[in-house]
Design a protein around this motif. Structure first.
Motif, PDB file in Angstrom:
ATOM      1  N   GLU A   1       0.831  -1.206   0.000  1.00  0.00           N
ATOM      2  CA  GLU A   1       0.000   0.000   0.000  1.00  0.00           C
ATOM      3  C   GLU A   1       0.863   1.252   0.000  1.00  0.00           C
ATOM      4  O   GLU A   1       0.589   2.214  -0.736  1.00  0.00           O
ATOM      5  CB  GLU A   1      -0.928   0.001   1.209  1.00  0.00           C
TER       6      GLU A   1
ATOM      7  N   LEU B   1       0.857   4.262  -2.858  1.00  0.00           N
ATOM      8  CA  LEU B   1       0.647   5.675  -2.535  1.00  0.00           C
ATOM      9  C   LEU B   1       1.833   6.525  -2.981  1.00  0.00           C
ATOM     10  O   LEU B   1       1.669   7.646  -3.456  1.00  0.00           O
ATOM     11  CB  LEU B   1       0.417   5.830  -1.028  1.00  0.00           C
TER      12      LEU B   1
ATOM     13  N   ALA C   1      -6.109   6.468  -3.064  1.00  0.00           N
ATOM     14  CA  ALA C   1      -6.066   5.829  -1.747  1.00  0.00           C
ATOM     15  C   ALA C   1      -6.848   4.520  -1.723  1.00  0.00           C
ATOM     16  O   ALA C   1      -6.397   3.524  -1.138  1.00  0.00           O
ATOM     17  CB  ALA C   1      -6.614   6.788  -0.692  1.00  0.00           C
TER      18      ALA C   1
ATOM     19  N   SER D   1      -4.952   1.908  -3.635  1.00  0.00           N
ATOM     20  CA  SER D   1      -3.739   1.546  -2.893  1.00  0.00           C
ATOM     21  C   SER D   1      -4.063   0.620  -1.727  1.00  0.00           C
ATOM     22  O   SER D   1      -3.327  -0.337  -1.454  1.00  0.00           O
ATOM     23  CB  SER D   1      -3.040   2.813  -2.386  1.00  0.00           C
TER      24      SER D   1
END
Length: 469
Positions: A125, A129, A135, A138
């Motif tokens: 993640e 990002l 978001a 991710s």
């Protein structure tokens, strides 16, 4: 190794070449088929996730791009065991001991490197990002990668066992195992993604678990088939698996690490091209994806020939047979490049037919995408030849256990003239997407030329063994 292509009697020159080409084809076609089936395994995962929606599909696509590149690079690290096995067979002394220890240490290396990769995937993640992804995408990618990462252990073990059976002249076993994995992947995704036969619907995580199930069943299949074959069983590669041989472990790292970096260099450049296309426009990115998918499928054949070249050249390297090395390398180059000539021709004369495998090229909504894709396929027709050549030439040099210099050729070729051309033509001229594809072509031409020079001057560079008596 069986005496495929190597006869006890000295054949005439023409016969020896025919025998070598036949031996290369016999070894290469099951490996190429396994490569194509492996792509189908990944495609099945994408097909099931696509039914979950565009956001999960986007997250999975980014995840596969990251995980797939890293996995491919680690197969280069562990796959060098095939060169060590082939050389041991060629030497013909202490074969059982050498093959067993090399394969055992390759399995150790697979487990260690895959565990490191699996742990690194917990930062998935954060990586997404960092690259500017949304978001929500991710977060989904991070959750998916945290589970998918652990599939790396059985996947790399499969790669080692595939190298083992192929070097011992049983490449069809690899085809059988991957064919089985296609069926398992489809069933496991059906059960775990959507929840059938009493299992909960796990969505994307279910697909990641399906990858682990598929890979572990592949390992079990390899073990069963190896134990059922007298010749493969005779090396006892699963005996005393806890006993280390650090000299082989170091040798695999010394030879395999440059291959890993070579793969990262090439994969990184092609992944960069996709990000560049995204900056230019959606239609050009879609066209790029379609054209590159077709090129990637075609590449699996010379990639299989490259794997065969490593084994064939490695055998003669161990035997100290310089003439055999030359025949094996050139035969593989002819076979691999010859196939790519066929696919290049198809891209030139029937681009719409090829694109119809993915979309309806006559549908109005795809008009712009198809227009760009046809142009890119014309460039792909040219770089097919150089891509196939550089892959097989690299495989031949790996048979000579030469990996460091080819790594530098790849790093320089892909990331200096290749990237510079992509950036200049793609963003400083009206060529845009076409300029990026020309940059990919330039990179492959430079790398192919460098590897050809290395192969031609193999004696001058001291890559050849002492001529056997």
């Amino acid at each position: 190794m069986s005496d495929t292509g190597i006869l006890s009697a000295a054949p005439d020159r023409g016969t020896a070449w025919r025998q070598e080409i036949a031996a290369t084809l016999r070894l290469a076609w099951p490996l190429a088929a396994a490569n194509l089936l492996q792509m189908l395994v990944w495609a099945i995962d994408v097909m099931f996730i696509a039914r979950l929606g565009t956001i999960p599909l986007a997250a999975a696509s980014l995840s596969f791009a990251l995980f797939g590149t890293l996995m491919w690079s680690l197969t280069g690290l562990t796959g060098m065991v095939s060169a060590l096995i082939a050389a041991a067979l060629g030497r013909g002394t202490g074969v059982v001991r050498e093959v067993r220890r090399a394969t055992r240490m390759a399995m150790w290396l697979a487990i260690i490197s895959a565990t490191i990769l699996a742990v690194a995937m917990y930062r998935g993640e954060a990586f997404m990002l960092m690259t500017g992804q949304e978001a929500e995408i991710s977060a989904l990618a991070g959750e998916f990668l945290a589970v998918l990462g652990w599939a790396a252990i059985p996947m790399l073990l499969c790669n080692v066992l595939r190298s083992y059976v192929s070097a011992l002249d049983r490449p069809v076993i690899a085809t059988v195992v991957v064919g089985l994995q296609v069926a398992v992947a489809a069933l496991a995704n059906y059960v775990l993604v959507f929840g059938h036969f009493g299992f909960p619907a796990l969505g994307m995580v279910g697909s990641a678990l399906a990858s682990s199930v598929t890979a572990w069943l592949g390992v079990l299949a390899y073990v069963a088939l190896i134990q059922s074959d007298r010749r493969l069983r005779s090396f006892h590669i699963f005996g005393r698996w806890w006993s280390p041989d650090w000299s082989y472990f170091r040798r695999l790292i010394v030879l395999g690490a440059p291959v890993t970096l070579t793969i990262v260099a090439e994969g990184g450049l092609f992944n960069s091209a996709a990000f560049m296309m995204g900056l230019i426009g959606a239609d050009q990115l879609a066209a790029h994806t379609l054209a590159l998918q077709l090129a990637a499928f075609a590449f699996q054949v010379p990639f299989g020939v490259s794997q065969a070249a490593t084994i064939r050249v490695g055998y003669f390297y161990g035997a100290g047979d310089r003439d055999g090395i030359a025949r094996a390398g050139w035969a593989a180059i002819v076979v691999g490049t010859g196939f790519m000539l066929t696919t290049a021709t198809a891209m030139l004369v029937a681009p719409l037919t090829l694109l119809s495998l993915y979309i309806d090229p006559r549908a109005p909504q795809y008009a712009a995408t198809v227009g760009f894709a046809v142009v890119y396929l014309r460039v792909a027709a040219a770089f097919q030849l150089f891509d196939g050549f550089q892959a097989v030439a690299a495989g031949s040099l790996r048979g000579l256990q030469d990996t460091s210099a080819p790594m530098w050729i790849a790093l320089v070729g892909f990331w200096i003239p290749g990237l510079a051309t992509m950036l200049w033509l793609g963003f400083r001229t009206p060529l845009e997407g076409l300029g990026i594809w020309i940059g990919l072509l330039v990179a492959l031409v430079v790398v192919a030329a460098g590897l050809l020079g290395r192969w031609l001057l193999r004696e001058r560079f001291g890559l050849l063994p002492v001529q056997a008596a």
